[in-house]
Design a protein around this motif. Structure first.
Motif, PDB file in Angstrom:
ATOM      1  N   UNK A   1      10.368  47.798  40.623  1.00 46.31           N
ATOM      2  CA  UNK A   1       9.527  48.599  39.751  1.00 46.31           C
ATOM      3  C   UNK A   1      10.182  49.973  39.573  1.00 46.31           C
ATOM      4  N   UNK A   2      10.205  50.437  38.355  1.00 48.36           N
ATOM      5  CA  UNK A   2      10.829  51.731  38.094  1.00 48.36           C
ATOM      6  C   UNK A   2       9.795  52.849  38.147  1.00 48.36           C
ATOM      7  N   UNK A   3      10.298  54.036  38.322  1.00 49.71           N
ATOM      8  CA  UNK A   3       9.448  55.222  38.290  1.00 49.71           C
ATOM      9  C   UNK A   3       9.605  55.878  36.926  1.00 49.71           C
ATOM     10  N   UNK A   4       8.682  56.743  36.611  1.00 48.03           N
ATOM     11  CA  UNK A   4       8.808  57.451  35.342  1.00 48.03           C
ATOM     12  C   UNK A   4      10.052  58.332  35.324  1.00 48.03           C
ATOM     13  N   UNK A   5      10.433  58.879  36.472  1.00 48.62           N
ATOM     14  CA  UNK A   5      11.661  59.677  36.536  1.00 48.62           C
ATOM     15  C   UNK A   5      12.860  58.801  36.153  1.00 48.62           C
ATOM     16  N   UNK A   6      12.940  57.625  36.731  1.00 45.62           N
ATOM     17  CA  UNK A   6      14.038  56.708  36.413  1.00 45.62           C
ATOM     18  C   UNK A   6      13.974  56.282  34.949  1.00 45.62           C
ATOM     19  N   UNK A   7      12.776  56.063  34.446  1.00 44.67           N
ATOM     20  CA  UNK A   7      12.610  55.677  33.043  1.00 44.67           C
ATOM     21  C   UNK A   7      13.088  56.791  32.108  1.00 44.67           C
ATOM     22  N   UNK A   8      12.784  58.041  32.465  1.00 42.63           N
ATOM     23  CA  UNK A   8      13.249  59.172  31.659  1.00 42.63           C
ATOM     24  C   UNK A   8      14.774  59.258  31.690  1.00 42.63           C
ATOM     25  N   UNK A   9      15.355  59.039  32.855  1.00 43.06           N
ATOM     26  CA  UNK A   9      16.817  59.102  32.964  1.00 43.06           C
ATOM     27  C   UNK A   9      17.470  58.029  32.103  1.00 43.06           C
ATOM     28  N   UNK A  10      16.886  56.856  32.073  1.00 40.99           N
ATOM     29  CA  UNK A  10      17.425  55.800  31.203  1.00 40.99           C
ATOM     30  C   UNK A  10      17.272  56.193  29.739  1.00 40.99           C
ATOM     31  N   UNK A  11      16.141  56.789  29.390  1.00 40.38           N
ATOM     32  CA  UNK A  11      15.947  57.259  28.013  1.00 40.38           C
ATOM     33  C   UNK A  11      16.983  58.325  27.663  1.00 40.38           C
ATOM     34  N   UNK A  12      17.265  59.221  28.604  1.00 38.40           N
ATOM     35  CA  UNK A  12      18.307  60.225  28.381  1.00 38.40           C
ATOM     36  C   UNK A  12      19.649  59.536  28.125  1.00 38.40           C
ATOM     37  N   UNK A  13      19.987  58.567  28.956  1.00 38.57           N
ATOM     38  CA  UNK A  13      21.261  57.853  28.797  1.00 38.57           C
ATOM     39  C   UNK A  13      21.371  57.209  27.424  1.00 38.57           C
ATOM     40  N   UNK A  14      20.315  56.540  27.007  1.00 40.20           N
ATOM     41  CA  UNK A  14      20.344  55.813  25.738  1.00 40.20           C
ATOM     42  C   UNK A  14      20.393  56.777  24.554  1.00 40.20           C
ATOM     43  N   UNK A  15      19.543  57.797  24.567  1.00 36.48           N
ATOM     44  CA  UNK A  15      19.532  58.750  23.456  1.00 36.48           C
ATOM     45  C   UNK A  15      20.818  59.576  23.409  1.00 36.48           C
ATOM     46  N   UNK A  16      21.364  59.896  24.565  1.00 39.06           N
ATOM     47  CA  UNK A  16      22.628  60.633  24.616  1.00 39.06           C
ATOM     48  C   UNK A  16      23.757  59.771  24.052  1.00 39.06           C
ATOM     49  N   UNK A  17      23.800  58.519  24.456  1.00 38.72           N
ATOM     50  CA  UNK A  17      24.821  57.608  23.920  1.00 38.72           C
ATOM     51  C   UNK A  17      24.711  57.525  22.405  1.00 38.72           C
ATOM     52  N   UNK A  18      23.502  57.387  21.904  1.00 43.24           N
ATOM     53  CA  UNK A  18      23.312  57.305  20.453  1.00 43.24           C
ATOM     54  C   UNK A  18      23.754  58.594  19.767  1.00 43.24           C
ATOM     55  N   UNK A  19      23.422  59.723  20.381  1.00 45.13           N
ATOM     56  CA  UNK A  19      23.755  61.022  19.794  1.00 45.13           C
ATOM     57  C   UNK A  19      25.270  61.214  19.709  1.00 45.13           C
ATOM     58  N   UNK A  20      25.970  60.951  20.782  1.00 44.29           N
ATOM     59  CA  UNK A  20      27.406  61.246  20.772  1.00 44.29           C
ATOM     60  C   UNK A  20      28.233  60.210  20.005  1.00 44.29           C
ATOM     61  N   UNK A  21      27.675  59.013  19.822  1.00 43.29           N
ATOM     62  CA  UNK A  21      28.402  57.992  19.065  1.00 43.29           C
ATOM     63  C   UNK A  21      27.936  57.896  17.617  1.00 43.29           C
ATOM     64  N   UNK A  22      26.832  58.549  17.294  1.00 43.11           N
ATOM     65  CA  UNK A  22      26.295  58.472  15.935  1.00 43.11           C
ATOM     66  C   UNK A  22      25.575  57.170  15.651  1.00 43.11           C
ATOM     67  N   UNK A  23      25.248  56.428  16.700  1.00 46.07           N
ATOM     68  CA  UNK A  23      24.573  55.137  16.541  1.00 46.07           C
ATOM     69  C   UNK A  23      23.069  55.336  16.401  1.00 46.07           C
ATOM     70  N   UNK A  24      22.415  54.346  15.866  1.00 50.45           N
ATOM     71  CA  UNK A  24      20.962  54.334  15.775  1.00 50.45           C
ATOM     72  C   UNK A  24      20.405  54.147  17.195  1.00 50.45           C
ATOM     73  N   UNK A  25      19.563  55.077  17.663  1.00 45.75           N
ATOM     74  CA  UNK A  25      19.033  54.962  19.024  1.00 45.75           C
ATOM     75  C   UNK A  25      18.294  53.654  19.285  1.00 45.75           C
ATOM     76  N   UNK A  26      17.640  53.116  18.271  1.00 48.07           N
ATOM     77  CA  UNK A  26      16.911  51.863  18.471  1.00 48.07           C
ATOM     78  C   UNK A  26      17.873  50.683  18.650  1.00 48.07           C
ATOM     79  N   UNK A  27      19.039  50.753  18.011  1.00 44.21           N
ATOM     80  CA  UNK A  27      20.048  49.713  18.225  1.00 44.21           C
ATOM     81  C   UNK A  27      20.673  49.837  19.611  1.00 44.21           C
TER      82      UNK A  27
END
Length: 135
Positions: A1-27
């Motif tokens: 089971x994940x914690x909200x802290x871990x969930x936020x960190x994953x969201x940071x990872x995904x949104x950061x990856x999308x931001x720096x690569x120019x990809x659609x965050x939902x993809x």
């Protein structure tokens, strides 16, 4: 089971990856979700979808609260952390403002530059005080 802290960190990872690569965050989210060794929690997906759905308004709030900074000029990681926290402050009444701010400041301190902690705290503190005054 994940914690909200871990969930936020994953969201940071995904949104950061999308931001720096120019990809659609939902993809990027879909790619992460399809990988066997990565579990993407519902809260993570909600944060990403919320940031994407409210991005224009979130960025307007950031620009109006970041004195002498544009969103484009912010470091990508700081921008990502701030976007998640602003989304939580504005659109997630189930998340206490203190938790959203604390998690963002902690993420900035651990993941970004030495100055990021104060930068993130200053912007979110100002926004939080304004929101509290409106209530």
């Amino acid at each position: 089971m994940s914690t909200r802290r871990a969930d936020r960190r994953t969201a940071i990872d995904i949104l950061y990856q999308a931001d720096i690569t120019g990809a659609d965050p939902l993809l990027v989210l879909a790619d992460w979700s399809s990988m066997d060794d990565r579990e993407v929690a519902a809260f993570t997906a909600e944060l990403i979808q919320g940031v994407v759905g409210h991005l224009e308004g979130i960025d307007q709030v950031l620009e109006s609260h970041a004195q002498d900074w544009t969103v484009a000029r912010m470091a990508a990681l700081d921008r990502t952390i701030l976007r998640i926290a602003v989304f939580e402050l504005l659109h997630r009444p189930d998340v206490p403002a203190s938790a959203a701010i604390s998690e963002a400041v902690e993420a900035a301190a651990e993941l970004s530059s030495d100055e990021s902690r104060g930068f993130v705290n200053g912007i979110l503190g100002k926004l939080s005080r304004e929101l509290e005054a409106e209530r």
